[in-house]
Design a protein around this motif. Structure first.
Motif, PDB file in Angstrom:
ATOM      1  N   LYS A   1     -74.409 -66.997  13.472  1.00  0.00           N
ATOM      2  CA  LYS A   1     -75.184 -66.863  12.356  1.00  0.00           C
ATOM      3  C   LYS A   1     -75.029 -67.819  11.305  1.00  0.00           C
ATOM      4  O   LYS A   1     -76.050 -67.745  10.170  1.00  0.00           O
ATOM      5  CB  LYS A   1     -74.792 -65.135  11.885  1.00  0.00           C
ATOM      6  N   PHE A   2     -74.170 -68.555  11.168  1.00  0.00           N
ATOM      7  CA  PHE A   2     -73.910 -69.517  10.196  1.00  0.00           C
ATOM      8  C   PHE A   2     -74.177 -71.064  10.605  1.00  0.00           C
ATOM      9  O   PHE A   2     -74.297 -71.744   9.563  1.00  0.00           O
ATOM     10  CB  PHE A   2     -72.284 -69.376   9.836  1.00  0.00           C
ATOM     11  N   MET A   3     -74.351 -71.360  11.710  1.00  0.00           N
ATOM     12  CA  MET A   3     -74.626 -72.596  12.286  1.00  0.00           C
ATOM     13  C   MET A   3     -75.362 -73.020  13.512  1.00  0.00           C
ATOM     14  O   MET A   3     -75.345 -71.660  14.195  1.00  0.00           O
ATOM     15  CB  MET A   3     -73.295 -73.403  12.027  1.00  0.00           C
ATOM     16  N   ALA A   4     -75.524 -74.004  13.964  1.00  0.00           N
ATOM     17  CA  ALA A   4     -76.182 -74.292  15.258  1.00  0.00           C
ATOM     18  C   ALA A   4     -75.094 -73.895  16.285  1.00  0.00           C
ATOM     19  O   ALA A   4     -73.907 -74.052  16.132  1.00  0.00           O
ATOM     20  CB  ALA A   4     -76.437 -75.589  15.335  1.00  0.00           C
ATOM     21  N   SER A   5     -75.660 -73.237  17.298  1.00  0.00           N
ATOM     22  CA  SER A   5     -74.692 -72.948  18.174  1.00  0.00           C
ATOM     23  C   SER A   5     -73.885 -73.759  19.034  1.00  0.00           C
ATOM     24  O   SER A   5     -72.677 -73.576  19.340  1.00  0.00           O
ATOM     25  CB  SER A   5     -75.531 -72.044  19.444  1.00  0.00           C
ATOM     26  N   GLY A   6     -74.371 -74.970  19.378  1.00  0.00           N
ATOM     27  CA  GLY A   6     -73.614 -76.216  19.634  1.00  0.00           C
ATOM     28  C   GLY A   6     -72.499 -76.624  18.906  1.00  0.00           C
ATOM     29  O   GLY A   6     -71.346 -76.915  19.350  1.00  0.00           O
ATOM     30  N   ILE A   7     -72.763 -76.574  17.666  1.00  0.00           N
ATOM     31  CA  ILE A   7     -71.552 -76.948  16.672  1.00  0.00           C
ATOM     32  C   ILE A   7     -70.612 -75.870  16.634  1.00  0.00           C
ATOM     33  O   ILE A   7     -69.268 -76.180  16.754  1.00  0.00           O
ATOM     34  CB  ILE A   7     -72.135 -77.238  15.390  1.00  0.00           C
TER      35      ILE A   7
ATOM     36  N   GLN B   1     -70.171 -82.039   7.597  1.00  0.00           N
ATOM     37  CA  GLN B   1     -71.354 -82.760   6.933  1.00  0.00           C
ATOM     38  C   GLN B   1     -72.763 -82.334   7.070  1.00  0.00           C
ATOM     39  O   GLN B   1     -73.729 -82.721   6.551  1.00  0.00           O
ATOM     40  CB  GLN B   1     -71.049 -84.109   7.172  1.00  0.00           C
ATOM     41  N   GLY B   2     -72.866 -81.549   8.185  1.00  0.00           N
ATOM     42  CA  GLY B   2     -73.940 -80.682   8.405  1.00  0.00           C
ATOM     43  C   GLY B   2     -74.828 -81.305   9.314  1.00  0.00           C
ATOM     44  O   GLY B   2     -74.644 -82.560  10.079  1.00  0.00           O
ATOM     45  N   ASP B   3     -76.083 -80.700   9.697  1.00  0.00           N
ATOM     46  CA  ASP B   3     -77.087 -81.119  10.608  1.00  0.00           C
ATOM     47  C   ASP B   3     -78.502 -81.409  10.120  1.00  0.00           C
ATOM     48  O   ASP B   3     -79.358 -81.281  10.511  1.00  0.00           O
ATOM     49  CB  ASP B   3     -77.355 -80.203  11.628  1.00  0.00           C
ATOM     50  N   ASP B   4     -78.427 -81.646   8.645  1.00  0.00           N
ATOM     51  CA  ASP B   4     -79.484 -81.861   7.528  1.00  0.00           C
ATOM     52  C   ASP B   4     -80.064 -80.634   7.392  1.00  0.00           C
ATOM     53  O   ASP B   4     -81.210 -80.729   6.614  1.00  0.00           O
ATOM     54  CB  ASP B   4     -80.357 -82.949   8.242  1.00  0.00           C
ATOM     55  N   SER B   5     -79.937 -79.509   7.915  1.00  0.00           N
ATOM     56  CA  SER B   5     -80.231 -78.174   7.635  1.00  0.00           C
ATOM     57  C   SER B   5     -79.908 -77.573   6.367  1.00  0.00           C
ATOM     58  O   SER B   5     -80.243 -76.511   5.829  1.00  0.00           O
ATOM     59  CB  SER B   5     -80.570 -77.359   8.916  1.00  0.00           C
ATOM     60  N   GLY B   6     -78.508 -77.853   6.047  1.00  0.00           N
ATOM     61  CA  GLY B   6     -77.793 -77.407   4.864  1.00  0.00           C
ATOM     62  C   GLY B   6     -77.370 -75.877   5.380  1.00  0.00           C
ATOM     63  O   GLY B   6     -76.890 -74.949   4.611  1.00  0.00           O
ATOM     64  N   SER B   7     -77.125 -75.574   6.704  1.00  0.00           N
ATOM     65  CA  SER B   7     -76.849 -74.444   7.178  1.00  0.00           C
ATOM     66  C   SER B   7     -75.307 -74.181   7.309  1.00  0.00           C
ATOM     67  O   SER B   7     -74.808 -73.097   7.403  1.00  0.00           O
ATOM     68  CB  SER B   7     -77.456 -73.824   8.521  1.00  0.00           C
ATOM     69  N   ILE B   8     -74.504 -75.462   7.493  1.00  0.00           N
ATOM     70  CA  ILE B   8     -72.929 -75.295   7.879  1.00  0.00           C
ATOM     71  C   ILE B   8     -72.434 -75.091   6.487  1.00  0.00           C
ATOM     72  O   ILE B   8     -72.636 -75.939   5.638  1.00  0.00           O
ATOM     73  CB  ILE B   8     -72.799 -76.507   8.497  1.00  0.00           C
ATOM     74  N   THR B   9     -71.684 -74.158   6.218  1.00  0.00           N
ATOM     75  CA  THR B   9     -70.948 -73.799   4.939  1.00  0.00           C
ATOM     76  C   THR B   9     -69.357 -73.595   5.538  1.00  0.00           C
ATOM     77  O   THR B   9     -68.961 -73.493   6.793  1.00  0.00           O
ATOM     78  CB  THR B   9     -71.301 -72.511   4.553  1.00  0.00           C
TER      79      THR B   9
END
Length: 287
Positions: A89-95, A139-147
């Protein structure tokens, strides 16, 4: 030929485990909460493993004194699964899957801190590489979703699995045959989930046939097939090489995320994944 089969089984085990997002994310998109998805995964996997044990002619008998140990193992495995699914719910599933792959590093830390396992410069270098990998992923995937909270949640998933592995190695119940142990871990995990969801909410019904198919596949491919292939791989090539081949797990999950769900992939994310896989490989080889 035996070694070739072992490598193929090892790749199948890790690659199939990396397919968890393929069946989980669509169910979430249908409005299902991760708790209910997990309950169906555990229940269907328990049924499938039970059938395999029956066909294989293995005994279901366990000693009553083993039940507390099996409940503890089920709890740690469940914690790992809950936090991984929550992390989606917080980040891309691969990450998220790559961060979960940190569990060998955390296992080594636990063994060094609490069980006086030998310390070495290689292990400290690997831990430093893993920390650097987490930094680049953050540092993120440019989506700003990784917190920070998302990273913390998924690292708790890795910690849960590390505790599961350490507990298996330290308890007598760890000597139980692999498939029977997995069956009881999933059986008790199902019971714990059922009680937990029953006291805090409600079990969601499966909304449609497509989602039902995804839930069945979630129980069969990344759970039952992955475990069966793991047991075969360890018999053919040993646990060390099988663990190294586990690097296919995050690679598969990242590919699924990119090609199926259009998840972004940046240089920072790529570098973070490479650093974590390198760190885990060094840890496994030095163990």
């Amino acid at each position: 030929m035996n070694k070739l089969n072992g490598f193929l089984y090892g790749l199948l085990s890790s690659a199939s485990f990396g397919l968890i997002p393929m069946f989980t994310i669509p169910a979430m998109h249908q409005g299902m909460q991760f708790e209910s998805i997990l309950l169906y995964r555990f229940a269907f996997a328990t049924l499938a493993l039970g059938v395999i044990l029956l066909i294989d002619g293995q005994s279901f008998r366990i000693n009553r004194r083993d039940i507390p140990s099996l409940l503890l193992l089920a709890f740690f495995y469940l914690i790992s699964a809950v936090f991984l699914f929550w992390g989606y719910k917080f980040m891309a599933s691969g990450i998220a899957t790559t961060l979960h792959f940190m569990y060998p590093v955390l296992t080594t830390l636990i063994m060094m801190l609490f069980f006086r396992e030998k310390k070495s410069i290689w292990r400290f270098m690997a831990i430093a590489l893993a920390v650097a990998g987490v930094f680049f992923l953050s540092q993120g995937d440019d989506s700003g979703s990784i917190t920070f909270i998302g990273i913390f949640i998924v690292l708790l998933s890795a910690l849960g699995y590390a505790l599961y592995l350490v507990t298996v190695s330290q308890l007598k119940v760890g000597q139980m045959k692999g498939l029977r142990l997995t069956f009881y871990v999933f059986l008790f995990g199902t019971l714990l989930l059922f009680i937990g969801i029953g006291t805090t909410g409600h079990i969601q019904p499966i909304p449609n046939l497509h989602t039902a198919g995804n839930l069945v596949m979630l129980a069969i491919i990344p759970t039952v097939i992955s475990n069966l292939a793991l047991v075969r791989a360890v018999k053919c090539i040993g646990s060390t090489l099988t663990s190294v081949l586990g690097a296919m797990e995050p690679v598969t999950a990242v590919c699924v995320g990119i090609f199926m769900f259009g998840e972004p992939f940046t240089n920072s994310v790529g570098l973070g994944i490479i650093l974590i896989i390198t760190a885990v490989t060094v840890i496994i080889l030095k163990r």
